[in-house]
Write a protein that holds these residues in place. Structure first.
Motif, mmCIF file in Angstrom:
data_model
loop_
_atom_site.group_PDB
_atom_site.id
_atom_site.type_symbol
_atom_site.label_atom_id
_atom_site.label_comp_id
_atom_site.label_asym_id
_atom_site.label_seq_id
_atom_site.Cartn_x
_atom_site.Cartn_y
_atom_site.Cartn_z
ATOM 1 N N ILE A 155 0.821 -1.214 0.000
ATOM 2 C CA ILE A 155 0.000 0.000 0.000
ATOM 3 C C ILE A 155 0.858 1.268 0.000
ATOM 4 O O ILE A 155 0.457 2.317 -0.512
ATOM 5 N N SER A 156 2.072 1.174 0.546
ATOM 6 C CA SER A 156 2.969 2.334 0.572
ATOM 7 C C SER A 156 3.942 2.341 -0.602
ATOM 8 O O SER A 156 4.812 3.216 -0.682
ATOM 9 N N ASN A 157 3.794 1.403 -1.520
ATOM 10 C CA ASN A 157 4.760 1.242 -2.603
ATOM 11 C C ASN A 157 4.820 2.420 -3.577
ATOM 12 O O ASN A 157 5.914 2.907 -3.885
ATOM 13 N N PRO A 158 3.681 2.919 -4.103
ATOM 14 C CA PRO A 158 3.756 4.017 -5.088
ATOM 15 C C PRO A 158 4.484 5.261 -4.589
ATOM 16 O O PRO A 158 5.415 5.745 -5.269
ATOM 17 N N PRO A 159 4.138 5.822 -3.409
ATOM 18 C CA PRO A 159 4.887 7.001 -2.959
ATOM 19 C C PRO A 159 6.343 6.692 -2.609
ATOM 20 O O PRO A 159 7.204 7.566 -2.706
ATOM 21 N N MET A 160 6.643 5.441 -2.221
ATOM 22 C CA MET A 160 8.027 5.079 -1.936
ATOM 23 C C MET A 160 8.881 5.204 -3.188
ATOM 24 O O MET A 160 9.965 5.803 -3.178
ATOM 25 N N GLU A 178 8.894 16.046 -0.828
ATOM 26 C CA GLU A 178 8.470 16.015 0.566
ATOM 27 C C GLU A 178 7.091 15.386 0.714
ATOM 28 O O GLU A 178 6.842 14.629 1.652
ATOM 29 N N LEU A 179 6.192 15.698 -0.232
ATOM 30 C CA LEU A 179 4.848 15.115 -0.185
ATOM 31 C C LEU A 179 4.914 13.604 -0.356
ATOM 32 O O LEU A 179 4.250 12.860 0.378
ATOM 33 N N SER A 180 5.713 13.134 -1.316
ATOM 34 C CA SER A 180 5.827 11.684 -1.547
ATOM 35 C C SER A 180 6.482 11.000 -0.354
ATOM 36 O O SER A 180 6.080 9.895 0.027
ATOM 37 N N GLU A 181 7.464 11.651 0.275
ATOM 38 C CA GLU A 181 8.135 11.044 1.423
ATOM 39 C C GLU A 181 7.201 10.923 2.621
ATOM 40 O O GLU A 181 7.113 9.862 3.256
ATOM 41 N N ILE A 182 6.495 12.006 2.935
ATOM 42 C CA ILE A 182 5.585 11.979 4.079
ATOM 43 C C ILE A 182 4.430 11.009 3.840
ATOM 44 O O ILE A 182 4.031 10.261 4.732
ATOM 45 N N THR A 183 3.904 11.002 2.597
ATOM 46 C CA THR A 183 2.828 10.063 2.259
ATOM 47 C C THR A 183 3.299 8.622 2.386
ATOM 48 O O THR A 183 2.585 7.765 2.924
ATOM 49 N N PHE A 184 4.511 8.361 1.913
ATOM 50 C CA PHE A 184 5.085 7.015 2.015
ATOM 51 C C PHE A 184 5.199 6.566 3.464
ATOM 52 O O PHE A 184 4.788 5.458 3.825
#
Length: 255
Positions: A155-160, A178-184
């Motif tokens: 579930i955390s794969n795409p933003p990772m 930063e958005l992708s990191e925090i979302t991940f």
């Protein structure tokens, strides 16, 4: 519980041999896809002057992104729309999804070793994943738990992958990074703790599931907890960095 490792109560020899055949075929397909990405110099679209290590990471990450998105959608559909109980035989759908993922992990382990980018974490993680899928394929049960575990982990794969691609392409100091990191990180905690703990508990209390399958689950959960602690530290550092930047009046672009 039988004394031998591989139980045969529900084992379907013909189905298992067919599964192994397709695991080998799909591993070859993943490998061929990676070779196409390398030969076509796909990295030049995103990286102009990257190091060899960055290029290898990006090329491998493209394949990983495709698997991650596919595994998330396939396992997510199963978790949301298919109702299963402890002790059910594997369905054709579950077997196909497990083939899809076990072939990827086998490919990725070989590719990273070949490219010299295999680290200690993946040496532990990938074999556990391969075994965690092959055992249910052999025994012809526990596929439903494999689907739940796959969904919680992917579930955390795409933003990772988005985070890593942003870093590799020189977009480390952007709002998108930063958005992708925090979302991940948030999705990682949600998937590996909020969702995963109830799944792990139901797996452990299911009397039909193999003890080794349960131990594999515990091993992956332990590794996830270790990574979660590291990510908590990253999140704390990122929060301090954002506060410091605001005090200095520095604004980031989106890309």
């Amino acid at each position: 519980m039988p004394t031998y490792i591989l139980r045969k109560e529900f084992h379907d020899e013909k189905a298992f041999m067919e599964d192994i055949k397709w695991c080998c075929i799909c591993t070859a397909i993943w490998s061929s896809l990676y070779l196409v990405i390398k030969l076509t110099k796909f990295h030049r679209i995103l990286i102009k002057d990257g190091s060899m290590e960055q290029v290898k990471d990006l090329e491998n990450r493209v394949v990983s992104s495709l698997h991650g998105l596919g595994a998330l959608l396939l396992s997510g559909y199963h978790c949301m729309f298919v109702r299963t109980t402890c002790g059910e035989l594997n369905s054709v759908y579950q077997r196909n999804v497990m083939i899809f993922s076990v072939s990827y992990f086998a490919y990725d382990l070989i590719a990273m070793a070949f490219e010299g980018i295999l680290d200690a974490a993946m040496i532990i993680h990938h074999p556990l994943c391969v075994f965690g899928f092959v055992l249910p394929l052999y025994e012809n049960i526990s596929g439903n738990y494999a689907m739940m575990a796959l969904f919680s982990s992917e579930i955390s794969n795409p933003p990772m992958h988005m985070r890593h691609i942003m870093r590799l392409t020189g977009r480390r100091y952007t709002k998108a990074y930063e958005l992708s990191e925090i979302t991940f990180i948030l999705l990682y905690f949600f998937g590996r703790i909020v969702i995963a703990f109830p799944i792990a508990y139901s797996n452990l209390v299911c009397p039909v599931n193999h003890m080794i399958f349960k131990l594999t689950c515990v091993g992956l959960m332990t590794q996830s907890m270790y990574f979660a602690l590291q990510m908590l530290q990253v999140l704390q550092r990122r929060y301090k960095e954002i506060l410091h930047r605001k005090q200095l009046g520095i604004r980031l672009n989106w890309f």
